[in-house]
Design an enzyme around this catalytic site. Structure first.
Site, mmCIF file in Angstrom:
data_model
loop_
_atom_site.group_PDB
_atom_site.id
_atom_site.type_symbol
_atom_site.label_atom_id
_atom_site.label_comp_id
_atom_site.label_asym_id
_atom_site.label_seq_id
_atom_site.Cartn_x
_atom_site.Cartn_y
_atom_site.Cartn_z
ATOM 1 N N HIS A 129 0.872 -1.176 0.000
ATOM 2 C CA HIS A 129 0.000 0.000 0.000
ATOM 3 C C HIS A 129 0.913 1.231 0.000
ATOM 4 C CE1 HIS A 129 -2.903 2.890 1.694
ATOM 5 N NE2 HIS A 129 -3.863 2.019 1.459
ATOM 6 N N ASP A 206 2.856 -3.795 8.271
ATOM 7 C CA ASP A 206 1.591 -3.115 8.019
ATOM 8 C C ASP A 206 0.486 -4.138 8.328
ATOM 9 O OD1 ASP A 206 -0.728 -2.093 7.010
ATOM 10 O OD2 ASP A 206 0.090 -1.570 5.042
ATOM 11 N N GLN A 209 -4.703 -4.944 7.515
ATOM 12 C CA GLN A 209 -5.689 -5.914 7.022
ATOM 13 C C GLN A 209 -5.579 -7.255 7.740
ATOM 14 O OE1 GLN A 209 -8.058 -4.992 5.126
ATOM 15 N NE2 GLN A 209 -7.304 -3.163 4.097
ATOM 16 N N LYS A 232 -10.903 0.183 10.395
ATOM 17 C CA LYS A 232 -11.023 -1.059 9.621
ATOM 18 C C LYS A 232 -11.418 -2.229 10.512
ATOM 19 C CE LYS A 232 -7.563 0.306 6.214
ATOM 20 N NZ LYS A 232 -8.349 0.568 5.020
ATOM 21 N N CYS A 372 -4.686 2.220 -3.590
ATOM 22 C CA CYS A 372 -3.419 2.775 -3.078
ATOM 23 C C CYS A 372 -2.268 1.803 -3.285
ATOM 24 C CB CYS A 372 -3.534 3.159 -1.601
ATOM 25 S SG CYS A 372 -4.788 4.387 -1.285
HETATM 26 N N1 PMP Z 1 -2.135 -0.504 4.540
HETATM 27 C C1 PMP Z 1 -3.087 -1.286 4.050
HETATM 28 C C2 PMP Z 1 -2.738 -2.687 3.656
HETATM 29 C C3 PMP Z 1 -4.376 -0.802 3.892
HETATM 30 O O1 PMP Z 1 -5.322 -1.590 3.391
HETATM 31 C C4 PMP Z 1 -4.666 0.534 4.271
HETATM 32 C C5 PMP Z 1 -6.048 1.104 4.089
HETATM 33 N N2 PMP Z 1 -6.522 0.988 2.779
HETATM 34 C C6 PMP Z 1 -3.632 1.298 4.807
HETATM 35 C C7 PMP Z 1 -2.383 0.761 4.931
HETATM 36 C C8 PMP Z 1 -3.852 2.708 5.252
HETATM 37 O O2 PMP Z 1 -4.784 2.756 6.286
HETATM 38 P P1 PMP Z 1 -5.329 4.146 6.803
HETATM 39 O O3 PMP Z 1 -5.933 4.828 5.600
HETATM 40 O O4 PMP Z 1 -6.353 3.803 7.801
HETATM 41 O O5 PMP Z 1 -4.189 4.904 7.334
#
Ligand code: PMP
Length: 417
Positions: A129, A206, A209, A232, A372
């Site tokens: 991401h 990270d 998920q 999430k 992203c």
């Molecule tokens: N890493 C991963 C794997 C994600 O799925 C996301 C959210 N799409 C993020 C980071 C970023 O999370 P946040 O927007 O809550 O900071």
């Protein structure tokens, strides 16, 4: 009685009563919240609200207790000590706090073990991401370190062998997602930690998920840092968490500085408190922290083993649903293989945004775009995919609604007979 994942848990989430007939398959972007979480925040704001960690009033003491109680709940939920959980805005912020702290250390403003320089290497995978890529790009640019990428195959998957090939004695950081938000790959975290330790590199996970969907014990996994977001995992927006091993957090320079985070301040310099306070300069998202605590209470009441078992079934059903539709291709591990409860789809001949619109018109909420993860989509050869993702409240009926809608896409857009 503890809620059971699926239809029973669903009744706890008011969104579904407000949207009857909607298949909400966008939990990987953001999760719905149960009444207990909404209520916990409301009650706190109505009757317990005050400044935390400031002053000596009874109101402040009670609010501080609730704020810190939430931290303890979140810490316990991920196998961490209380001092090992720092509140952040979200996971993105948490990852930035680590990278920015290392940049400060590299500039001579803190513990040398976090200092990077010319010739050092930061390893990421090509599936990250942007939140777990761009902070490292910037750290590399600031320090002269090199960003090294573990490649992915045509399905968007990376391997331990691929990682081993790029790790060297100059590797200082390995940053990777526990669960990919695009492919659903579940990373072999313990193996990555072993590889990292072999060369003395720090691991940054990270866990955005994974923490909402699997039982995760960060201490047992052995990672040095991890990041996740409340929104999430049945919690509110505006708050996330940075996990770090206590001895590392106590030494990492704070990315943001100001009130509350300090011991002694002179006109020339400041000394910082130990973790977590050293990272929490300024007024924090207090009511959101309380609601975050309520969210982990909710997930703990369901039981993460039960959540994971339910989502394993839903994840396979999603993958099989895609496999059953001619002209639809599943990104990531095939149906039958271990994968998270999300399915990113490429429909041949139809743009992902058209697929998403078509599904939405049939009551199926999905996410379209690059999620992203532009570099990953470049390897997949598409600008965007359509992603269906599940949570504790997802039912097999919703998956069926998704399958049925997906099966009509190509005919509607005139690309199949
Ligand atoms: N890493 C991963 C794997 C994600 O799925 C996301 C959210 N799409 C993020 C980071 C970023 O999370 P946040 O927007 O809550 O900071």
């Amino acid at each position: 009685m503890a809620p059971i994942p699926g239809a029973s848990a669903r009744a706890d989430f008011p969104f579904f009563a407000a949207h009857p007939g909607t298949a909400y398959l966008d939990t990987a972007a953001t999760s719905q919240r149960p009444d207990s979480v909404i209520e916990a925040e409301r009650v706190f704001v109505r009757s317990d609200y005050a400044a935390v960690h400031r002053g000596s009033s009874m109101a402040t003491g009670e609010a501080t207790w609730a704020f810190e109680d939430a931290r303890e709940k979140v810490a316990r939920f991920v196998g961490a000590g209380e001092r090992e959980i720092v509140w952040t805005q979200n996971a993105t912020d948490a990852l930035n706090v680590v990278a920015l702290g290392m940049a400060d250390a590299s500039a001579g403003l803190g513990d040398a073990r976090f200092a990077l320089g010319q010739g050092d290497e930061i390893v990421v995978t090509a599936a990250e991401h942007h939140a777990n890529l761009i902070p490292w790009q910037r750290l590399a640019a600031k320090t002269g370190a090199r960003l090294v990428v573990v490649p992915v195959d045509a399905a968007g998957l990376w391997t331990l062998d691929g990682l081993r090939e790029v790790v060297t004695p100059r590797t200082r950081v390995i940053a990777f997602a526990h669960v990919s938000n695009v492919t659903g790959l579940i990373a072999p975290v313990v193996d990555v930690v072993e590889i990292a330790r072999g060369v003395g590199a720090l691991t940054v996970l990270d866990a955005c998920q994974s923490v909402p969907h699997l039982p995760v014990d960060l201490a047992a996994l052995g990672v040095d840092f991890a990041a996740f977001s409340a929104h999430k995992m049945a919690g509110p927006t505006g708050i996330g968490a940075l996990y770090g091993r206590a001895e590392l957090l106590d030494a990492l320079p704070p990315a943001r500085t100001g009130g509350s985070a300090i011991t002694v301040v002179t006109l020339e310099a400041a000394e910082f408190l130990p973790s977590p306070q050293r990272f929490e300069a300024g007024t924090q998202a207090v009511s959101q922290a309380v609601a975050f605590g309520a969210a982990v209470d909710y997930l703990s009441a369901v039981g993460m083993a039960a959540v994971a078992a339910h989502e394993r079934e839903i994840g396979q059903a999603l993958a099989e649903a895609v496999a059953a539709v001619p002209g639809a291709r599943l990104v990531g591990p095939p149906a039958g293989a271990e994968r998270a409860a999300l399915a990113s789809v490429i429909v041949d001949g139809v743009h992902a945004h058209d697929v998403g619109q078509f599904l939405d018109d049939r009551g199926v909420t999905v996410r379209t775009g690059h999620h992203c993860a532009q570099p990953l989509h470049r390897v997949l050869g598409v600008a965007a995919t359509t992603r269906a993702s599940a949570g504790v409240y997802t039912t097999l009926d919703e998956v069926e609604q998704f399958r049925e809608a997906l099966s009509g896409v190509r005919t509607f857009f005139g690309v199949s007979a």
